[in-house]
Structure formats: structure tokens, C-alpha cells
Scaffold this motif. Structure first.
Motif, short mmCIF file in Angstrom:
data_model
loop_
_atom_site.label_atom_id
_atom_site.label_comp_id
_atom_site.label_asym_id
_atom_site.label_seq_id
_atom_site.Cartn_x
_atom_site.Cartn_y
_atom_site.Cartn_z
N MET A 1 0.84 -1.18 0.00
CA MET A 1 0.00 0.00 0.00
C MET A 1 0.89 1.24 0.00
O MET A 1 1.80 1.35 0.80
N GLY A 2 0.62 2.19 -0.88
CA GLY A 2 1.44 3.39 -0.98
C GLY A 2 1.00 4.47 -0.01
O GLY A 2 -0.13 4.51 0.44
N LYS A 3 1.92 5.34 0.28
CA LYS A 3 1.66 6.48 1.17
C LYS A 3 1.30 7.68 0.31
O LYS A 3 1.86 7.88 -0.76
N MET A 4 0.32 8.47 0.77
CA MET A 4 -0.07 9.66 0.01
C MET A 4 0.92 10.79 0.26
O MET A 4 1.30 11.06 1.39
N ARG A 72 -1.97 15.73 -5.28
CA ARG A 72 -1.75 14.48 -4.56
C ARG A 72 -1.12 13.46 -5.48
O ARG A 72 -1.44 13.41 -6.67
N LYS A 73 -0.26 12.63 -4.90
CA LYS A 73 0.26 11.48 -5.64
C LYS A 73 0.55 10.36 -4.65
O LYS A 73 0.77 10.60 -3.46
N LYS A 74 0.51 9.17 -5.13
CA LYS A 74 0.75 8.01 -4.28
C LYS A 74 2.21 7.60 -4.42
O LYS A 74 2.71 7.44 -5.53
N LYS A 75 2.89 7.46 -3.29
CA LYS A 75 4.28 7.04 -3.30
C LYS A 75 4.32 5.54 -3.02
O LYS A 75 3.84 5.08 -2.00
N GLU A 76 4.87 4.80 -3.94
CA GLU A 76 4.99 3.35 -3.74
C GLU A 76 6.17 3.09 -2.84
O GLU A 76 7.22 3.69 -2.97
N GLU A 77 5.98 2.17 -1.91
CA GLU A 77 7.04 1.86 -0.94
C GLU A 77 7.83 0.65 -1.37
O GLU A 77 7.41 -0.16 -2.10
#
Length: 77
Positions: A1-4, A72-77
Motif C-alpha cells: 500500500m502506498g503512502k499519500m 496528490r500522488k501516491k508514493k509506492e514503498e
């Protein structure tokens, strides 16, 4: 799950310095500019800690003059 992750852009020339965005920001990203005013003579809001922005858009929702754009963008971990 990515962090916003988020980013804000303040239209500083339209800002009237009400500071509602400063109060609304849960991450303390926004502060009022110190010793600087816009073209209308108001102290304006600015992103002092942009790396803390989560893109929640609380600042944009409370701004009475619509001066804040939130990205906003989603950062993949």
C-alpha cells in the motif's frame, strides 16, 4: 500500500492573510510569510514544510478566496 504525498501551491497575490489554512493543516505545513507582503499589502500563506504535506486538502477547503491548489500522488514503498 502506498503512502499519500501532497503538494500545495498558494496564489500569494490573491491571499488576504486570514490564516485559516494554517489552523486547518494537520501537518503544520503552512505558515504565514514573515516580513513579506503580496502586491495587495497582505502577509500571505506559504508552504514552510512542503515535505510534510499529505495532500489532505483541508487548507484548500477552508480558504475563502480559493488561493490554494492541492496536488496528490501516491508514493509506492
Amino acid at each position: 500500500m502506498g503512502k499519500m504525498l501532497g503538494a500545495i501551491v498558494v496564489d500569494t497575490d490573491r491571499c488576504k492573510g486570514c490564516s485559516l489554512c494554517v489552523i486547518a493543516c494537520p501537518q503544520s505545513v503552512i505558515t504565514m510569510a514573515s516580513n513579506r507582503v503580496n502586491t495587495q499589502g497582505y502577509i500571505y500563506a506559504e508552504a514552510a514544510h512542503p515535505d510534510k504535506c499529505i495532500g489532505c486538502a483541508a487548507c484548500g477547503m477552508v480558504c475563502p478566496d480559493g488561493c490554494i491548489t492541492v496536488y496528490r500522488k501516491k508514493k509506492e514503498e
